[in-house]
Design a protein around this motif. Structure first.
Motif, PDB file in Angstrom:
ATOM      1  N   LYS A  23     135.924  93.486 120.407  1.00 22.64           N
ATOM      2  CA  LYS A  23     134.946  92.237 120.022  1.00 22.64           C
ATOM      3  C   LYS A  23     135.025  91.234 121.478  1.00 22.64           C
ATOM      4  O   LYS A  23     134.096  90.902 121.508  1.00 22.64           O
ATOM      5  CB  LYS A  23     134.940  91.755 119.111  1.00 22.64           C
ATOM      6  N   ASP A  24     135.815  91.454 121.589  1.00 20.96           N
ATOM      7  CA  ASP A  24     136.037  90.217 123.252  1.00 20.96           C
ATOM      8  C   ASP A  24     135.545  91.143 124.817  1.00 20.96           C
ATOM      9  O   ASP A  24     136.124  90.644 125.496  1.00 20.96           O
ATOM     10  CB  ASP A  24     137.245  90.297 123.572  1.00 20.96           C
ATOM     11  N   HIS A  25     134.594  91.961 124.610  1.00 21.33           N
ATOM     12  CA  HIS A  25     133.923  92.726 125.991  1.00 21.33           C
ATOM     13  C   HIS A  25     132.658  92.314 126.113  1.00 21.33           C
ATOM     14  O   HIS A  25     131.616  91.881 124.610  1.00 21.33           O
ATOM     15  CB  HIS A  25     133.932  93.938 125.431  1.00 21.33           C
ATOM     16  N   VAL A  26     132.261  91.922 127.339  1.00 21.81           N
ATOM     17  CA  VAL A  26     130.752  91.666 127.457  1.00 21.81           C
ATOM     18  C   VAL A  26     130.628  92.392 127.683  1.00 21.81           C
ATOM     19  O   VAL A  26     128.689  92.793 127.891  1.00 21.81           O
ATOM     20  CB  VAL A  26     130.395  90.337 128.200  1.00 21.81           C
ATOM     21  N   ARG A  27     130.472  93.498 127.878  1.00 24.62           N
ATOM     22  CA  ARG A  27     130.013  95.055 128.559  1.00 24.62           C
ATOM     23  C   ARG A  27     130.624  96.060 128.480  1.00 24.62           C
ATOM     24  O   ARG A  27     131.597  96.489 128.224  1.00 24.62           O
ATOM     25  CB  ARG A  27     129.737  94.736 130.047  1.00 24.62           C
ATOM     26  N   LEU A  28     129.783  97.123 128.747  1.00 23.62           N
ATOM     27  CA  LEU A  28     130.452  98.346 129.075  1.00 23.62           C
ATOM     28  C   LEU A  28     129.897  99.534 129.513  1.00 23.62           C
ATOM     29  O   LEU A  28     128.360  99.209 130.029  1.00 23.62           O
ATOM     30  CB  LEU A  28     130.197  99.547 127.379  1.00 23.62           C
TER      31      LEU A  28
END
Length: 257
Positions: free
Chosen positions: A206-211
């Motif tokens: 949930k605290d990632h902004v990209r993969l």
């Protein structure tokens, strides 16, 4: 049961609290897992198995977390790579370690060859605190910068990459591992996605902004790095890889200025 409990703790508590809690809990848990089936090359601990780990069911995996030093698969791979492929443990180096992992920072600090500084936005075990998008150090200050599993949290990752490149000395190197989808040729990101549940679905946390996808090396090269891509785990024999519970598909990026 253990897997669900670990997942719950990771979801409920913020990172600084988890860091403080783990300093005590892991010492107790390690005693109950003593054995000879797996071994951590970082701390030398030997166990019946490693602990499960993962923020969600989709990212959870068994036999991942060392109960003694809290190394994960990626940490054990990095330790072995630094030993085999670099002079990190022997040469006099000025090192900046951003978001210092618990399994590493005390061991690195004890190395007499390193002038070692830890940094983070908020971690209680960091020497200094700053945003990686604005590193408050002069150009060409460090021989080595370590900044693992951070860029996926950063709004402007290109800016952070340029900052890391800037503070490196000529011929210095950076270790900048990130979570990746090895099946996707292109990094997936959308600034309009702000809902935590949707970010978790798309980017695994949930605290990632990209993969990141397989274009990650191109992003690093755009910041100026000379990038060496390696599937180092596959260079080791199968018995050793199983013993250390290594991430066999992980691409290791050695990034030099």
């Amino acid at each position: 049961m253990i897997k669900s409990l670990i997942r719950l703790l990771l979801q409920i508590f913020p990172r600084p609290v988890l860091i403080r809690m783990s300093l005590f809990i892991n010492r107790i848990v390690a005693v109950f897992l003593i054995g000879n089936k797996v071994e951590c090359p970082v701390c030398g601990g030997k166990f019946r198995k490693f602990l499960p780990y993962g923020y969600t069911k989709a990212t959870g995996r068994d036999n991942a977390l060392c109960p003694k030093c809290l190394s994960l698969e990626r940490h054990r791979l990095m330790w072995l790579y630094l030993q085999a492929k670099t002079d990190f443990f022997t040469k006099e180096l000025k090192v900046l370690h951003i978001a210092p992992e618990q399994c590493f920072y005390k061991r690195f600090r004890k190395l007499s060859n390193l002038d070692y500084t830890t940094a983070d936005l908020e971690s209680p075990i960091a020497d200094v605190h700053f945003d990686v998008q604005e590193i408050p150090f002069p150009e060409a200050t460090y021989d080595v910068v370590i900044c693992n599993h951070v860029l996926e949290h950063v709004t402007y990752d290109a800016k952070a990459m340029h900052e890391i490149y800037r503070v490196l000395k000529p011929s210095g190197f950076a270790i900048l591992q990130v979570p990746m989808d090895f099946e996707n040729p292109k990094t997936m990101e959308d600034p309009s996605v702000t809902d935590p549940k949707e970010r978790e679905r798309l980017y695994r946390q949930k605290d990632h902004v990209r993969l990141y996808g397989l274009d990650y090396a191109d992003r690093l090269k755009s910041a100026g790095f000379k990038v060496l891509e390696s599937k180092y785990a596959k260079e080791l024999n199968a018995e050793m890889a199983k013993k250390y519970a290594l991430p066999m598909n992980e691409i290791f990026y050695f990034n030099q200025k």
